[in-house]
Every structure is written in structure tokens, then in C-alpha cells.
Design a protein around this motif. Structure first.
Motif, PDB file in Angstrom:
ATOM      1  N   GLY A  46     -10.388  -8.754  -1.433  1.00 30.69           N
ATOM      2  CA  GLY A  46     -11.416  -8.361  -0.483  1.00 30.69           C
ATOM      3  C   GLY A  46     -10.984  -8.387   0.974  1.00 30.69           C
ATOM      4  O   GLY A  46     -11.785  -8.096   1.860  1.00 30.69           O
ATOM      5  N   ASN A  47      -9.739  -8.699   1.252  1.00 27.52           N
ATOM      6  CA  ASN A  47      -9.238  -8.746   2.622  1.00 27.52           C
ATOM      7  C   ASN A  47      -8.936  -7.322   3.094  1.00 27.52           C
ATOM      8  O   ASN A  47      -7.951  -6.717   2.689  1.00 27.52           O
ATOM      9  CB  ASN A  47      -7.986  -9.625   2.691  1.00 27.52           C
ATOM     10  CG  ASN A  47      -7.506  -9.852   4.101  1.00 27.52           C
ATOM     11  OD1 ASN A  47      -7.614  -8.987   4.966  1.00 27.52           O
ATOM     12  ND2 ASN A  47      -6.959 -11.034   4.333  1.00 27.52           N
ATOM     13  N   ILE A  48      -9.797  -6.802   3.974  1.00 25.82           N
ATOM     14  CA  ILE A  48      -9.694  -5.421   4.452  1.00 25.82           C
ATOM     15  C   ILE A  48      -8.394  -5.212   5.225  1.00 25.82           C
ATOM     16  O   ILE A  48      -7.712  -4.200   5.046  1.00 25.82           O
ATOM     17  CB  ILE A  48     -10.908  -5.053   5.338  1.00 25.82           C
ATOM     18  CG1 ILE A  48     -12.225  -5.260   4.590  1.00 25.82           C
ATOM     19  CG2 ILE A  48     -10.790  -3.629   5.870  1.00 25.82           C
ATOM     20  CD1 ILE A  48     -12.361  -4.480   3.319  1.00 25.82           C
ATOM     21  N   LYS A  49      -8.033  -6.147   6.077  1.00 28.69           N
ATOM     22  CA  LYS A  49      -6.806  -6.014   6.871  1.00 28.69           C
ATOM     23  C   LYS A  49      -5.581  -5.949   5.971  1.00 28.69           C
ATOM     24  O   LYS A  49      -4.694  -5.118   6.167  1.00 28.69           O
ATOM     25  CB  LYS A  49      -6.664  -7.182   7.855  1.00 28.69           C
ATOM     26  CG  LYS A  49      -7.655  -7.157   8.978  1.00 28.69           C
ATOM     27  CD  LYS A  49      -7.471  -8.365   9.868  1.00 28.69           C
ATOM     28  CE  LYS A  49      -8.505  -8.402  10.971  1.00 28.69           C
ATOM     29  NZ  LYS A  49      -8.385  -9.598  11.807  1.00 28.69           N
ATOM     30  N   ALA A  50      -5.522  -6.819   4.984  1.00 26.86           N
ATOM     31  CA  ALA A  50      -4.379  -6.834   4.066  1.00 26.86           C
ATOM     32  C   ALA A  50      -4.322  -5.548   3.254  1.00 26.86           C
ATOM     33  O   ALA A  50      -3.243  -4.989   3.051  1.00 26.86           O
ATOM     34  CB  ALA A  50      -4.454  -8.046   3.143  1.00 26.86           C
ATOM     35  N   ALA A  51      -5.460  -5.056   2.798  1.00 25.66           N
ATOM     36  CA  ALA A  51      -5.498  -3.822   2.014  1.00 25.66           C
ATOM     37  C   ALA A  51      -5.051  -2.635   2.860  1.00 25.66           C
ATOM     38  O   ALA A  51      -4.261  -1.800   2.410  1.00 25.66           O
ATOM     39  CB  ALA A  51      -6.902  -3.589   1.459  1.00 25.66           C
ATOM     40  N   PHE A  52      -5.546  -2.560   4.092  1.00 22.74           N
ATOM     41  CA  PHE A  52      -5.164  -1.454   4.978  1.00 22.74           C
ATOM     42  C   PHE A  52      -3.685  -1.536   5.338  1.00 22.74           C
ATOM     43  O   PHE A  52      -2.986  -0.521   5.347  1.00 22.74           O
ATOM     44  CB  PHE A  52      -6.026  -1.450   6.246  1.00 22.74           C
ATOM     45  CG  PHE A  52      -5.690  -0.323   7.176  1.00 22.74           C
ATOM     46  CD1 PHE A  52      -6.061   0.978   6.860  1.00 22.74           C
ATOM     47  CD2 PHE A  52      -5.001  -0.547   8.354  1.00 22.74           C
ATOM     48  CE1 PHE A  52      -5.745   2.028   7.710  1.00 22.74           C
ATOM     49  CE2 PHE A  52      -4.689   0.492   9.204  1.00 22.74           C
ATOM     50  CZ  PHE A  52      -5.065   1.787   8.889  1.00 22.74           C
ATOM     51  N   ALA A  53      -3.196  -2.735   5.612  1.00 20.57           N
ATOM     52  CA  ALA A  53      -1.781  -2.914   5.928  1.00 20.57           C
ATOM     53  C   ALA A  53      -0.909  -2.525   4.742  1.00 20.57           C
ATOM     54  O   ALA A  53       0.134  -1.887   4.907  1.00 20.57           O
ATOM     55  CB  ALA A  53      -1.510  -4.353   6.346  1.00 20.57           C
ATOM     56  N   THR A  54      -1.336  -2.873   3.537  1.00 23.85           N
ATOM     57  CA  THR A  54      -0.592  -2.515   2.330  1.00 23.85           C
ATOM     58  C   THR A  54      -0.575  -1.008   2.139  1.00 23.85           C
ATOM     59  O   THR A  54       0.470  -0.420   1.832  1.00 23.85           O
ATOM     60  CB  THR A  54      -1.196  -3.213   1.097  1.00 23.85           C
ATOM     61  OG1 THR A  54      -1.158  -4.625   1.304  1.00 23.85           O
ATOM     62  CG2 THR A  54      -0.433  -2.865  -0.163  1.00 23.85           C
ATOM     63  N   LEU A  55      -1.714  -0.367   2.326  1.00 18.72           N
ATOM     64  CA  LEU A  55      -1.801   1.088   2.221  1.00 18.72           C
ATOM     65  C   LEU A  55      -0.865   1.752   3.229  1.00 18.72           C
ATOM     66  O   LEU A  55      -0.099   2.656   2.886  1.00 18.72           O
ATOM     67  CB  LEU A  55      -3.244   1.546   2.440  1.00 18.72           C
ATOM     68  CG  LEU A  55      -3.498   3.045   2.440  1.00 18.72           C
ATOM     69  CD1 LEU A  55      -3.227   3.625   1.059  1.00 18.72           C
ATOM     70  CD2 LEU A  55      -4.930   3.324   2.869  1.00 18.72           C
ATOM     71  N   THR A  56      -0.904   1.278   4.459  1.00 22.85           N
ATOM     72  CA  THR A  56      -0.052   1.831   5.513  1.00 22.85           C
ATOM     73  C   THR A  56       1.423   1.610   5.199  1.00 22.85           C
ATOM     74  O   THR A  56       2.234   2.530   5.310  1.00 22.85           O
ATOM     75  CB  THR A  56      -0.401   1.185   6.871  1.00 22.85           C
ATOM     76  OG1 THR A  56      -1.790   1.395   7.151  1.00 22.85           O
ATOM     77  CG2 THR A  56       0.434   1.773   7.990  1.00 22.85           C
ATOM     78  N   ALA A  57       1.776   0.400   4.795  1.00 23.66           N
ATOM     79  CA  ALA A  57       3.169   0.087   4.482  1.00 23.66           C
ATOM     80  C   ALA A  57       3.661   0.907   3.296  1.00 23.66           C
ATOM     81  O   ALA A  57       4.813   1.360   3.286  1.00 23.66           O
ATOM     82  CB  ALA A  57       3.331  -1.403   4.207  1.00 23.66           C
ATOM     83  N   ASP A  58       2.806   1.123   2.291  1.00 24.28           N
ATOM     84  CA  ASP A  58       3.179   1.967   1.151  1.00 24.28           C
ATOM     85  C   ASP A  58       3.540   3.375   1.623  1.00 24.28           C
ATOM     86  O   ASP A  58       4.538   3.958   1.191  1.00 24.28           O
ATOM     87  CB  ASP A  58       2.051   2.063   0.128  1.00 24.28           C
ATOM     88  CG  ASP A  58       1.909   0.832  -0.740  1.00 24.28           C
ATOM     89  OD1 ASP A  58       2.840  -0.004  -0.783  1.00 24.28           O
ATOM     90  OD2 ASP A  58       0.849   0.701  -1.386  1.00 24.28           O
ATOM     91  N   LYS A  59       2.732   3.925   2.513  1.00 20.50           N
ATOM     92  CA  LYS A  59       2.981   5.274   3.040  1.00 20.50           C
ATOM     93  C   LYS A  59       4.274   5.294   3.858  1.00 20.50           C
ATOM     94  O   LYS A  59       5.082   6.207   3.727  1.00 20.50           O
ATOM     95  CB  LYS A  59       1.808   5.747   3.907  1.00 20.50           C
ATOM     96  CG  LYS A  59       0.465   5.745   3.227  1.00 20.50           C
ATOM     97  CD  LYS A  59       0.342   6.844   2.238  1.00 20.50           C
ATOM     98  CE  LYS A  59      -1.053   6.863   1.636  1.00 20.50           C
ATOM     99  NZ  LYS A  59      -1.101   7.580   0.399  1.00 20.50           N
TER     100      LYS A  59
END
Length: 119
Positions: A46-59
């Protein structure tokens, strides 16, 4: 609300900084578009920052791998061209950046092999 985050996955390691221009609304909007099932948010508890950072890093890592780009500047430029719906990744002289690559690279690969017992 600026923050930085370090990610260690089985594919890559990344250290990214996010400026105060990256708000919760922007993060949630990007996650809703790119991960509509919410699977990434669930994986990040549920950590929005971690999820967004992971999405960005994946890209970013995908760009690095697919296009064989070895510099942060070229990776950032290519990201900014391909993912126009994301906040801009910092390149030299940019003032209104949302994401800054501090470091990104392939995760170390190692194997453990069983050795035969000596007689």
C-alpha cells in the motif's frame, strides 16, 4: 514533499530522487494508468511512493536494457520522450524536473554450486 528511495530487485538496483512536483495525485494517476489492477501497490504493502518509484525504475531499467543506453543522461532523455505522461527525469540544466536518477544498474548475479565431497 521531496523524497529519495533505494530499490533492490532481482533485476536491478536503483536510487531515485523525486522533487516536490511529484504529488500523491500524480503518483496515483500514473499507477492507475500503468497498473490498473493495483498489483504493484499490493506488492508494496500500500505504499504509494514505493509503488510509483518501482514503476518508474522498471521503465528506466527497461530503457537502459532494451536500448543499451549506458549513461543517465541518455536514459533520462529517452524516458522523457517515451513516457510523456510521467514527470520529467532530470537532465543537465533542467529546472522543472520531477525525477532524478542518482544510480541505476543491473543487480549482481551470483550462483551457489554444491561442491563434491573429497574422499
Amino acid at each position: 514533499m521531496a523524497f529519495s528511495i533505494k530499490l533492490n530487485t532481482e533485476r536491478y538496483t536503483a536510487h531515485l530522487a523525486f522533487s516536490s512536483l511529484v504529488t500523491n495525485a500524480i503518483m496515483l494517476n500514473s499507477l492507475a494508468k500503468k497498473d490498473p489492477t493495483g498489483e504493484l501497490i499490493d506488492k508494496c504493502d500500500g505504499n504509494i511512493k514505493a509503488a510509483f518509484a518501482t514503476l518508474t525504475a522498471d521503465k528506466l531499467f527497461s530503457i537502459h536494457q532494451i536500448h543499451e543506453v549506458n549513461s543517465h543522461v541518455h536514459t533520462a532523455r529517452r524516458f522523457n520522450t517515451i513516457y510523456r505522461d510521467f514527470p520529467l527525469v532530470f537532465t543537465d540544466g533542467m529546472k522543472d524536473w520531477g525525477i532524478k536518477i542518482i544510480g541505476i544498474g543491473q543487480a549482481p548475479h551470483f550462483e551457489i554450486e554444491a561442491l563434491e565431497e573429497s574422499a
